[in-house]
Design a protein around this motif. Sequence first.
Motif, PDB file in Angstrom:
ATOM      1  N   ALA A 209      55.182  50.270  44.574  1.00  0.00           N
ATOM      2  CA  ALA A 209      54.361  50.091  43.417  1.00  0.00           C
ATOM      3  C   ALA A 209      53.468  51.361  42.934  1.00  0.00           C
ATOM      4  O   ALA A 209      53.214  51.490  41.702  1.00  0.00           O
ATOM      5  CB  ALA A 209      53.208  49.378  44.156  1.00  0.00           C
ATOM      6  N   ALA A 210      53.261  52.223  43.723  1.00  0.00           N
ATOM      7  CA  ALA A 210      52.586  53.838  43.256  1.00  0.00           C
ATOM      8  C   ALA A 210      53.864  54.390  42.534  1.00  0.00           C
ATOM      9  O   ALA A 210      53.555  55.201  41.385  1.00  0.00           O
ATOM     10  CB  ALA A 210      52.315  54.608  44.416  1.00  0.00           C
ATOM     11  N   LYS A 211      55.331  54.333  42.958  1.00  0.00           N
ATOM     12  CA  LYS A 211      56.229  55.264  42.391  1.00  0.00           C
ATOM     13  C   LYS A 211      56.333  54.766  40.938  1.00  0.00           C
ATOM     14  O   LYS A 211      56.985  55.476  40.203  1.00  0.00           O
ATOM     15  CB  LYS A 211      57.415  55.169  43.219  1.00  0.00           C
ATOM     16  N   ASN A 212      56.532  53.225  40.731  1.00  0.00           N
ATOM     17  CA  ASN A 212      56.705  52.749  39.508  1.00  0.00           C
ATOM     18  C   ASN A 212      55.360  52.761  38.640  1.00  0.00           C
ATOM     19  O   ASN A 212      55.432  51.926  37.621  1.00  0.00           O
ATOM     20  CB  ASN A 212      57.400  51.415  39.633  1.00  0.00           C
ATOM     21  N   ASN A 213      54.300  53.277  39.186  1.00  0.00           N
ATOM     22  CA  ASN A 213      52.819  53.184  38.443  1.00  0.00           C
ATOM     23  C   ASN A 213      52.356  51.474  38.218  1.00  0.00           C
ATOM     24  O   ASN A 213      52.134  51.031  37.087  1.00  0.00           O
ATOM     25  CB  ASN A 213      53.190  53.725  37.060  1.00  0.00           C
ATOM     26  N   ARG A 214      52.735  50.785  39.366  1.00  0.00           N
ATOM     27  CA  ARG A 214      52.325  49.442  39.233  1.00  0.00           C
ATOM     28  C   ARG A 214      51.321  48.992  40.238  1.00  0.00           C
ATOM     29  O   ARG A 214      51.137  48.106  41.218  1.00  0.00           O
ATOM     30  CB  ARG A 214      53.484  48.481  39.612  1.00  0.00           C
ATOM     31  N   ILE A 215      49.994  49.895  39.982  1.00  0.00           N
ATOM     32  CA  ILE A 215      48.817  49.575  40.815  1.00  0.00           C
ATOM     33  C   ILE A 215      47.875  49.190  39.778  1.00  0.00           C
ATOM     34  O   ILE A 215      47.521  49.807  38.637  1.00  0.00           O
ATOM     35  CB  ILE A 215      48.315  50.834  41.548  1.00  0.00           C
ATOM     36  N   THR A 216      47.299  48.014  39.767  1.00  0.00           N
ATOM     37  CA  THR A 216      46.671  47.217  38.857  1.00  0.00           C
ATOM     38  C   THR A 216      45.244  46.908  39.200  1.00  0.00           C
ATOM     39  O   THR A 216      45.158  46.046  40.479  1.00  0.00           O
ATOM     40  CB  THR A 216      47.135  46.092  38.217  1.00  0.00           C
ATOM     41  N   VAL A 217      44.094  46.937  38.771  1.00  0.00           N
ATOM     42  CA  VAL A 217      43.080  46.664  39.137  1.00  0.00           C
ATOM     43  C   VAL A 217      42.407  45.436  38.185  1.00  0.00           C
ATOM     44  O   VAL A 217      42.525  45.764  36.941  1.00  0.00           O
ATOM     45  CB  VAL A 217      41.869  47.751  38.858  1.00  0.00           C
ATOM     46  N   ILE A 218      41.986  44.412  38.715  1.00  0.00           N
ATOM     47  CA  ILE A 218      41.287  43.163  38.108  1.00  0.00           C
ATOM     48  C   ILE A 218      39.876  43.233  38.537  1.00  0.00           C
ATOM     49  O   ILE A 218      39.857  43.032  39.621  1.00  0.00           O
ATOM     50  CB  ILE A 218      42.184  41.815  38.193  1.00  0.00           C
ATOM     51  N   GLN A 219      38.951  43.262  37.698  1.00  0.00           N
ATOM     52  CA  GLN A 219      37.669  43.116  38.089  1.00  0.00           C
ATOM     53  C   GLN A 219      36.826  42.127  36.859  1.00  0.00           C
ATOM     54  O   GLN A 219      36.727  42.504  35.781  1.00  0.00           O
ATOM     55  CB  GLN A 219      36.742  44.424  38.112  1.00  0.00           C
ATOM     56  N   ASN A 220      36.342  41.127  37.293  1.00  0.00           N
ATOM     57  CA  ASN A 220      35.650  40.187  36.700  1.00  0.00           C
ATOM     58  C   ASN A 220      34.644  39.281  37.556  1.00  0.00           C
ATOM     59  O   ASN A 220      34.891  39.371  38.738  1.00  0.00           O
ATOM     60  CB  ASN A 220      36.451  39.227  35.827  1.00  0.00           C
ATOM     61  N   ASP A 221      33.899  38.145  36.971  1.00  0.00           N
ATOM     62  CA  ASP A 221      33.276  37.487  37.826  1.00  0.00           C
ATOM     63  C   ASP A 221      33.807  36.288  38.495  1.00  0.00           C
ATOM     64  O   ASP A 221      33.024  35.507  39.222  1.00  0.00           O
ATOM     65  CB  ASP A 221      31.833  37.284  37.149  1.00  0.00           C
ATOM     66  N   HIS A 222      35.090  35.912  38.179  1.00  0.00           N
ATOM     67  CA  HIS A 222      35.659  34.771  38.778  1.00  0.00           C
ATOM     68  C   HIS A 222      36.839  34.947  39.556  1.00  0.00           C
ATOM     69  O   HIS A 222      37.337  33.987  40.357  1.00  0.00           O
ATOM     70  CB  HIS A 222      36.040  33.987  37.610  1.00  0.00           C
ATOM     71  N   ILE A 223      37.384  36.304  39.520  1.00  0.00           N
ATOM     72  CA  ILE A 223      38.593  36.508  40.176  1.00  0.00           C
ATOM     73  C   ILE A 223      38.743  36.202  41.669  1.00  0.00           C
ATOM     74  O   ILE A 223      39.928  35.841  42.358  1.00  0.00           O
ATOM     75  CB  ILE A 223      38.908  37.827  39.988  1.00  0.00           C
ATOM     76  N   LEU A 224      37.795  36.319  42.485  1.00  0.00           N
ATOM     77  CA  LEU A 224      37.791  36.025  43.919  1.00  0.00           C
ATOM     78  C   LEU A 224      36.850  34.669  44.389  1.00  0.00           C
ATOM     79  O   LEU A 224      36.886  34.305  45.571  1.00  0.00           O
ATOM     80  CB  LEU A 224      36.742  37.243  44.619  1.00  0.00           C
ATOM     81  N   ILE A 225      36.549  33.859  43.143  1.00  0.00           N
ATOM     82  CA  ILE A 225      35.906  32.638  43.696  1.00  0.00           C
ATOM     83  C   ILE A 225      37.002  31.486  43.670  1.00  0.00           C
ATOM     84  O   ILE A 225      37.538  31.228  42.512  1.00  0.00           O
ATOM     85  CB  ILE A 225      34.772  32.267  42.503  1.00  0.00           C
ATOM     86  N   PRO A 226      37.188  30.946  44.653  1.00  0.00           N
ATOM     87  CA  PRO A 226      37.769  29.508  44.645  1.00  0.00           C
ATOM     88  C   PRO A 226      37.187  28.303  44.250  1.00  0.00           C
ATOM     89  O   PRO A 226      36.836  27.294  44.605  1.00  0.00           O
ATOM     90  CB  PRO A 226      38.135  29.372  46.271  1.00  0.00           C
ATOM     91  N   SER A 227      36.999  28.273  42.873  1.00  0.00           N
ATOM     92  CA  SER A 227      36.186  27.131  42.202  1.00  0.00           C
ATOM     93  C   SER A 227      37.075  26.663  41.155  1.00  0.00           C
ATOM     94  O   SER A 227      38.392  27.038  41.037  1.00  0.00           O
ATOM     95  CB  SER A 227      34.914  27.705  41.605  1.00  0.00           C
ATOM     96  N   GLN A 228      36.375  25.858  40.130  1.00  0.00           N
ATOM     97  CA  GLN A 228      37.105  25.257  38.681  1.00  0.00           C
ATOM     98  C   GLN A 228      37.724  26.568  37.994  1.00  0.00           C
ATOM     99  O   GLN A 228      38.512  26.353  37.230  1.00  0.00           O
ATOM    100  CB  GLN A 228      36.331  24.363  38.180  1.00  0.00           C
TER     101      GLN A 228
END
Length: 273
Positions: free
Chosen positions: A240-259
Amino acid sequence: MDIWSDTVRLIILLFISLSLFGQERIVTLSPAIAEIVSSLGKVQNIVAVSDYTLYPPELTTKPKVGGYTTLSIERVLAQKPTLVIGLEHQKPFLTQLNAFHVPTQVVRLESIGDIKQSIAALAERLRASRQGEEVIARIDKQITDASKLPKEQSVLIVFANASSLSRGVYIAGHDLFFEEILHLCGATNAYTEAYSMQPILNIEGIIATNPDHVLLLLGPLDKVDPEAVKKRWQALPINAAKNNRITVIQNDHILIPSQRVSKTIPAICEALQ
């Protein structure tokens, strides 16, 4: 005359029942549960929430009853709830509330199927079946519409303490909705050991997974510099590092197991493209 009396009594009883239901006082013991109840049109009935409940915004001013391991019976009882909703691991706390004759309900939110079943169960309990069907339909649509990768890739999903590698990081293991989403996107979980849920990997363990892509999931309370986080991960000897495939996702729902998993599915699939 008796017929009229019976009719009047029936109307009065119906009015009282509707009034009582309209005054339902709900306490939610996790942010995800609060989101689900709100999605069913019952946000006005939530009288108290758990720590870190941020959505919908109007719930941020509600009284707090504690976090996952710091729940307070006194704070819950102070709200005079007609229903307290908690997670599987909170059963002992809910059992204590039952001793005070407080109605409770337990939900599971590990998998997408769990989330949908919990929405349906709460919709039935709260007499919001139509809203529940609509919410579940939105999730099903994203499941159907999930964009597939042109080529399969192994993905390591990291969360919670992704900014530091020295003390190990939490990752998405098996039997969680994150892994299901990877499969919907046409990817596989780079973590292949038998341990389920949220194992902790040190640097050696991360390198051993050698993922094609790393997704670093950050919530709104993670006060870190995304670029600084990526830089630490790009120094690792992994594909992933060699191919520059490190991606950050930050928002208010990404970690929440809801609707709002209906938003997380396309967010992850798009990030992997």
